[in-house]
Each structure stands twice: as structure tokens, then as C-alpha cells.
Design an enzyme around this catalytic site. Sequence first.
Site, PDB file in Angstrom:
ATOM      1  N   TYR A  17       0.817  -1.212   0.000  1.00  0.00           N
ATOM      2  CA  TYR A  17       0.000   0.000   0.000  1.00  0.00           C
ATOM      3  C   TYR A  17       0.852   1.265   0.000  1.00  0.00           C
ATOM      4  CZ  TYR A  17      -3.197  -3.668   1.391  1.00  0.00           C
ATOM      5  OH  TYR A  17      -3.899  -4.844   1.445  1.00  0.00           O
ATOM      6  N   TYR A 144     -12.810  -6.952   6.131  1.00  0.00           N
ATOM      7  CA  TYR A 144     -11.634  -7.117   5.268  1.00  0.00           C
ATOM      8  C   TYR A 144     -11.279  -8.606   5.234  1.00  0.00           C
ATOM      9  CZ  TYR A 144      -6.852  -7.172   3.574  1.00  0.00           C
ATOM     10  OH  TYR A 144      -5.715  -7.465   2.852  1.00  0.00           O
ATOM     11  N   ASP A 245     -13.599 -16.166   9.037  1.00  0.00           N
ATOM     12  CA  ASP A 245     -12.260 -15.745   8.627  1.00  0.00           C
ATOM     13  C   ASP A 245     -11.448 -15.433   9.882  1.00  0.00           C
ATOM     14  OD1 ASP A 245      -9.970 -14.489   7.795  1.00  0.00           O
ATOM     15  OD2 ASP A 245     -10.954 -13.021   6.506  1.00  0.00           O
ATOM     16  N   LYS A 274      -1.702 -16.350   8.839  1.00  0.00           N
ATOM     17  CA  LYS A 274      -0.864 -15.479   9.663  1.00  0.00           C
ATOM     18  C   LYS A 274      -0.079 -16.237  10.728  1.00  0.00           C
ATOM     19  CE  LYS A 274      -3.250 -11.061   8.919  1.00  0.00           C
ATOM     20  NZ  LYS A 274      -2.189 -10.381   8.172  1.00  0.00           N
TER      21      LYS A 274
END
Length: 424
Positions: A17, A144, A245, A274
Amino acid sequence: MKLDDINFDAKHIWHPYTSMTKPIPAYPIVRASGVELELADGRKLIDGMASWWAVIHGYNHPVLNQAATQQLKKMSHIMFGGITHPSATALCRQLIDITDDKLECIFLADSGSVAVEVALKMSLQYWQARGEARHQFIALQRGYHGDTFGAMSVCDPENSMHSLYHGYLPKNFFVQAPQCGFYQQWQAATLLPLQKLLTKKAEKIAAIIVEPIVQGAGGMRIYHPNYLTAVRELCDHYNILLIADEIATGFGRTGKLFAYQYSAITPDILCLGKALTGGYVTLSATLTSRHIADTISKGKAGCFMHGPTFMGNPLACAIADANITLLRNSPWQKWVKDIETQLMDELFPLRDQEKVTDVRVLGAIGVVEMKNSVNVPELQRNFVAEGVWIRPFGKLIYLMPPYIITAPQLTKLTQAIKKIVIKL
């Protein structure tokens, strides 16, 4: 790193980003150990980010190093098509053991976004195999779920980082995010938007996807467990799949091994990533029930249509297996609870600051939400000057440190936030 390397990086290498014409400074890290990152000039920074939720045991951990070294002596990679290996079976045994007996079929992929892609494709193939045309999903506003196209299609289209792709993505449904906070009194009215949508569109919906309890990149919002319980009940009532999620929240970050356990429910599909490997290498897992797996397998294709090149990578699986064993054998519940208590004690006073909207804490997550967006490069410089690594985004200054952090190290992080927030 030499100055030439840093200049080369700024000119040629994209970071997450960031702009190539006006890149945010990238700080040169030459090694990491425990909860400290060492800069090229020898300065050490206490890491408050756990490398975006992943490094739960700290850096350069001897147990995980040993697991990697031992696996490298055997093989670093082997294709998973028509082949299996001990690291994959050992890891999957543990994943089934620590999640839920109903989640017994596992797809090993190579990133969190791909885990979500797999979950969405599982849902679509499941309904296709049942002869039902269900092609859309329900997701939460401010949600997200990753950066690939399927994952982006269930990220908030207006308030997320993916609004630029509006019009290229599949059209899904979005409902108001839960308005009832984790510690607030439960208000059933927060369910009304979802209930209203389901009464009109349920027959089109393949699955509802949620980040259990904590919405991450969409605002670090922490919502009431009763919301997730009610979503499970609605999914059962309308015969819709529920995807959890847990890529960010899994493996103890919220105080439960998995955040969905706050609601005592079982999702139909569970996405993990992760912290799965303790931050060593990329790996993800998508777990589902035998019923869903069998239904997909009896469908038109006769199999699940997905297969990444690095699926079930032996090196990643070996490290993940060791990482889960390390977690299970550690007093992680106490570590996370101690972090939570300290974050509450040291961050909650910032609620009185004029420029602060809210302070939220759950498990090893601490969030200071400002009223206005922060200047990330400027705050980054200030934090580095304070000897800490904290990377804000939007209006949020937040912490999610490795679980092994000591109380004095955590205080250094919270004091740096306090000092900078007061200056803003």
C-alpha cells in the site's frame, strides 16, 4: 544494509500500500530476535506489530528454527498432487484437534487471501453440487478478507482499501457491521439489517462470511459475541453456510484459541493463516466439514477445483506443526491475559484525550482510534525515535505484540503511543 541498497529499494521495490513516486520510508532491518528488530545502524526496536499478527512466539525462536532446519535436511518442497508427507499429516491432525471435530477436511494453501478464495469456491461448488443456483455472499460493512479478487469481493466496497476495483468485482451483499461492542450490553436490534436482507435474498446466498469478534483492517472494531451466535442461528434457519475468517484472530490473539469460541458456535468453513507458522513462512488452511467436502466431491467436477503450486509445502507445514505444539505447551492464556490487563491499564487513560475517539482492548490487541487520520510517515519516524515499531493506519494506532513480550517492553510501547498521542 548499505545506503545504496536503501536507495535501490526506494526506487525499485514496491511495499504494501505504498506509492512508487512518493514511497513511505522503509526502515532497514538486518536481524530480529525475541520481540526486538535491529536496524542497520544497530538500534533496536520493540516490535508492537508481531509482523501483522503473525509472530506470536517472537523472532528467531529456537524451537521453530530447529523445525525448519530439520525439514530442510529432508526436503523443502514437494508437489502435493498425488503425494503426501509427514509434515502435512502431523499439522492437519493438530488443526483438527484444536478446532472442532466437525471441521475434519483441510485444504492447505499459501496465503490468507487464498484461504478465503478457497472458502468462497467451496461454498459455490457445494451449492452447485446440490443443484442450487446460489452465487452470492453476504459480508459485513467494514470487513476485510484479503487482496485477491474473490476476497476483495467480500470486503467492504465503500470503506475498504479496495474501493478502486468497484465495478470489476462480483456483486455481493453487505450489511451494517455489528454496532454492539464486546463489553456493551447486547442489543438484538443490531441484527435487523441482516435479518431484513435474509428475508428477501436468502435463496441466492451461498454463505455469510465474517471476521469473528474482531474486524481487523476495516477498523479494528471489536463486537459482541452474541452477534456471531445469532448469525449462526440465522444461517441454520435459512440453510446458508457460515465462513469464519480467523486469519488474523486465530491462535490465541483474542484470548480464545479461536475468536469464534467466544460464541460457542462452529462455522461451516474456517480460514486460518498469519500466526499458523508463527510468522516464519506463508501458509494457510481452510477447514470444513465432511458433509461439505463429500457434497463437493460428488458434484459435476468430481473434485474440488483448486490446487496451488506450493500447496502443503513441507517446510511451512513442519514449522506450523512445531508452532502449534509450542503454543499448546506454553502458558499462552496467561500471557495474553496479562497483555490484555496491561493494555487496559496503560491505554484506557487516553480516552480522555481530546483527539481520541475510542480505546479498545481484547486479548493481545490494543487500539487507539483518533478522530482524524494520522500522518503515517511522521508517526513512524517518531515511534522509531522512541525505540519502538508501531505502524498506524487511517485513524488507528494499535498494538498486537508477540505473546512473549515482557511487561517493561509493553510499557515502552504504550508510553510511546501516549507521548505521541498527547503531542498530536
